[in-house]
Design a protein around this motif. Structure first.
Motif, mmCIF file in Angstrom:
data_model
loop_
_atom_site.group_PDB
_atom_site.id
_atom_site.type_symbol
_atom_site.label_atom_id
_atom_site.label_comp_id
_atom_site.label_asym_id
_atom_site.label_seq_id
_atom_site.Cartn_x
_atom_site.Cartn_y
_atom_site.Cartn_z
ATOM 1 N N GLY A 55 -25.715 9.663 3.379
ATOM 2 C CA GLY A 55 -25.533 8.767 4.510
ATOM 3 C C GLY A 55 -24.107 8.791 5.053
ATOM 4 N N GLN A 56 -23.965 8.490 6.333
ATOM 5 C CA GLN A 56 -22.644 8.449 6.956
ATOM 6 C C GLN A 56 -21.844 7.249 6.470
ATOM 7 N N ARG A 57 -20.530 7.409 6.470
ATOM 8 C CA ARG A 57 -19.616 6.343 6.057
ATOM 9 C C ARG A 57 -18.768 5.899 7.240
ATOM 10 N N ASP A 58 -18.308 4.649 7.164
ATOM 11 C CA ASP A 58 -17.314 4.180 8.130
ATOM 12 C C ASP A 58 -16.263 3.357 7.399
ATOM 13 N N LEU A 59 -15.158 3.116 8.079
ATOM 14 C CA LEU A 59 -14.004 2.436 7.489
ATOM 15 C C LEU A 59 -13.314 1.574 8.535
ATOM 16 N N VAL A 60 -12.764 0.469 8.096
ATOM 17 C CA VAL A 60 -11.802 -0.283 8.902
ATOM 18 C C VAL A 60 -10.527 -0.324 8.081
ATOM 19 N N THR A 61 -9.456 0.239 8.617
ATOM 20 C CA THR A 61 -8.228 0.368 7.837
ATOM 21 C C THR A 61 -7.018 -0.141 8.608
ATOM 22 N N CYS A 62 -5.976 -0.407 7.849
ATOM 23 C CA CYS A 62 -4.675 -0.749 8.428
ATOM 24 C C CYS A 62 -3.671 0.293 7.942
ATOM 25 N N ILE A 63 -2.956 0.893 8.866
ATOM 26 C CA ILE A 63 -1.981 1.917 8.514
ATOM 27 C C ILE A 63 -0.578 1.424 8.843
ATOM 28 N N LYS A 64 0.314 1.588 7.864
ATOM 29 C CA LYS A 64 1.712 1.217 8.044
ATOM 30 C C LYS A 64 2.588 2.408 7.702
ATOM 31 N N ARG A 65 3.838 2.355 8.129
ATOM 32 C CA ARG A 65 4.775 3.444 7.844
ATOM 33 C C ARG A 65 6.164 2.857 7.644
ATOM 34 N N ALA A 66 6.943 3.541 6.831
ATOM 35 C CA ALA A 66 8.313 3.091 6.577
ATOM 36 C C ALA A 66 9.080 4.221 5.913
ATOM 37 N N LEU A 67 10.395 4.189 6.068
ATOM 38 C CA LEU A 67 11.277 5.095 5.347
ATOM 39 C C LEU A 67 11.697 4.419 4.050
ATOM 40 N N ILE A 68 11.961 5.220 3.038
ATOM 41 C CA ILE A 68 12.388 4.637 1.773
ATOM 42 C C ILE A 68 13.858 4.959 1.530
ATOM 43 N N THR A 69 14.510 4.065 0.834
ATOM 44 C CA THR A 69 15.934 4.225 0.532
ATOM 45 C C THR A 69 16.095 5.234 -0.606
ATOM 46 N N PRO A 70 17.308 5.771 -0.797
ATOM 47 C CA PRO A 70 17.537 6.671 -1.934
ATOM 48 C C PRO A 70 17.226 6.007 -3.274
ATOM 49 N N GLU A 71 17.501 4.712 -3.382
ATOM 50 C CA GLU A 71 17.210 3.992 -4.617
ATOM 51 C C GLU A 71 15.705 3.937 -4.872
ATOM 52 N N ASN A 82 0.819 -1.216 0.000
ATOM 53 C CA ASN A 82 0.000 0.000 0.000
ATOM 54 C C ASN A 82 0.852 1.265 0.000
ATOM 55 N N LEU A 83 2.083 1.188 0.530
ATOM 56 C CA LEU A 83 2.989 2.329 0.458
ATOM 57 C C LEU A 83 3.509 2.503 -0.977
ATOM 58 N N LYS A 84 3.811 1.373 -1.626
ATOM 59 C CA LYS A 84 4.237 1.433 -3.025
ATOM 60 C C LYS A 84 3.131 2.023 -3.904
ATOM 61 N N LYS A 85 1.887 1.623 -3.640
ATOM 62 C CA LYS A 85 0.768 2.095 -4.449
ATOM 63 C C LYS A 85 0.620 3.605 -4.359
ATOM 64 N N ALA A 86 0.758 4.162 -3.154
ATOM 65 C CA ALA A 86 0.647 5.617 -2.993
ATOM 66 C C ALA A 86 1.726 6.330 -3.790
ATOM 67 N N MET A 87 2.954 5.810 -3.769
ATOM 68 C CA MET A 87 4.040 6.461 -4.506
ATOM 69 C C MET A 87 3.897 6.280 -6.012
ATOM 70 N N GLU A 88 3.376 5.129 -6.437
ATOM 71 C CA GLU A 88 3.128 4.921 -7.864
ATOM 72 C C GLU A 88 2.090 5.908 -8.386
ATOM 73 N N LEU A 89 1.029 6.118 -7.608
ATOM 74 C CA LEU A 89 0.008 7.076 -8.014
ATOM 75 C C LEU A 89 0.585 8.487 -8.075
ATOM 76 N N ASN A 90 1.416 8.831 -7.097
ATOM 77 C CA ASN A 90 1.979 10.175 -7.047
ATOM 78 C C ASN A 90 2.837 10.475 -8.275
ATOM 79 N N MET A 91 3.584 9.492 -8.768
ATOM 80 C CA MET A 91 4.476 9.723 -9.903
ATOM 81 C C MET A 91 3.774 9.635 -11.251
ATOM 82 N N ASN A 92 2.503 9.278 -11.251
ATOM 83 C CA ASN A 92 1.731 9.195 -12.493
ATOM 84 C C ASN A 92 1.675 10.568 -13.174
#
Length: 388
Positions: free
Chosen positions: A260-276, A161-171
């Protein structure tokens, strides 16, 4: 008081005191009384419609009922035209129309207010902290996503999911919608339930990466309750650290009336990325050399931090029929240090809100999310200045 006397104020009299004139006046009063009886019946029907609107869970059904109410109002407006007796003078006829429209306007206002109160005063869902099983059927595909999240236990691996966010950003397909302190872009995709993917970008944010992470993750939901005015409930269901992730239940008040109101169940992760990895995903500056095994060392951060959220399921938060369970396909913060005390913050959101929503409601909701991002910037900068 007789029925004739009760509605005497509407006839205004014909001025004809003969027997024939008196009969005409009585016919006018009887016709007017019949109209008001229909109004009273319409009142009852509208009250039932209001109850149906409040009970309706599907937005499209709710809006169909409102359309019926509006058509009823138009029908009631036309009723006085059906009174053809010539002794009903102009002032009386139009006074009757005004009275009917006043009743209709009041009923529509009361109906819409009842809908609003039913939504905004709804009790927050109760999260069961003891139940381990549920008969509620989870959304399709999400159990597979949950298994994928649980399997990502290698700290060296960058979660999907972290890769997906960065892939979308570079689109390269982003379209700019607004440029202020934060830049608002949007992109059409074919996998997000018909909704656009949104990106917000803010440069030179006056706070460090470590401070942003502390406020958004370690101290949550204190910050979220400050800048997210739609957040109703935020409950940590399970916290397994930055590698396996933190699982959260959230529910939100409606951003626009009638939805109507919405709800979510999510999983959040975090990590640092290398220069590469930074070079691979077009993130600059790339940061300092970093071994992948140290991507969860969050002290003295010199590399880009990525926070990623994706929908999952959890036995403590089964679906609640009072809410529409939205699906977060991906949501991520890409936080790049620029100096010791400044950073660039990019948020990418791809959420399928589910349900049937009119286009104007989706647009209004997106605007509220943009406003929330700006309040978040103001919050973290203000808190950082206090501790500086």
């Amino acid at each position: 008081m007789s029925q004739d006397d009760e509605w005497d104020w509407l006839s205004c009299g014909s001025g004809d005191e003969t027997e024939a004139g008196g009969e005409r006046d009585r016919r006018v009063r009887r016709s007017t009384a019949q109209v008001m009886v229909r109004v009273e019946r319409a009142v009852g029907a509208m009250e039932k419609a209001a109850e149906a609107i409040t009970a309706a869970e599907d937005e499209s059904k709710r809006w169909r009922i409102i359309a019926i109410l509006i058509m009823a109002a138009q029908f009631m407006q036309a009723l006085p035209e059906g009174i053809k007796n010539g002794t009903l003078n102009f002032a009386a006829k139009h006074g009757l129309r005004a009275a009917i429209l006043a009743v209709i306007t009041h009923l529509l206002h009361a109906t819409l207010r009842k809908m609003y109160l039913a939504k905004t005063k709804r009790a927050a869902p109760v999260i069961d902290s003891t139940t381990t099983t549920t008969t509620t059927t989870p959304p399709t595909l999400l159990p597979e996503k949950k298994q994928q999240l649980d399997d990502e236990s290698d700290p060296k691996v960058l979660p999907e999911n972290l890769k997906k966010a960065m892939e979308l950003n570079m689109n390269k397909s982003w379209t700019n919608l607004y440029s202020g302190k934060a830049v608002w872009d949007a992109m059409d995709v074919d996998w997000n339930g018909g909704h656009k993917v949104t990106r917000f970008t803010a440069n030179d944010v006056k706070c460090s990466v470590e401070f942003f992470m502390k406020k958004m993750i370690d101290e949550s939901p204190k910050g979220q309750r400050t800048f997210d005015d739609l957040l109703e409930n935020y409950t940590v269901l399970e916290d397994n650290g930055s590698v396996v992730g933190k699982k959260i239940y959230m529910s939100f008040n409606t951003p626009v009336w009638g939805i109507g109101q919405r709800d979510l169940v999510t999983c959040i992760k975090r990590a640092l990325i290398t220069p590469e990895e930074a070079a691979q995903y077009s993130i600059s500056p790339a940061g300092e050399p970093l071994d992948s095994e140290n991507r969860h060392d969050f002290k003295n951060i010199k590399n880009t931090l990525v926070l990623g959220t994706v929908s999952t399921v959890h036995e403590k938060a089964p679906e609640n029929p009072k809410y529409v369970r939205a699906v977060m396909n991906t949501q991520g913060y890409i936080v790049t240090p620029l100096t010791k005390d400044t950073c660039r913050i990019i948020e990418v959101i791809a959420m399928d809100v589910k349900g049937s929503l009119p286009g104007w409601a989706v647009a209004a909701g997106a605007k509220r999310v943009y406003e929330r991002f700006n309040r978040m910037l103001k919050y973290v900068e203000g808190e950082f200045a206090k501790e500086a």
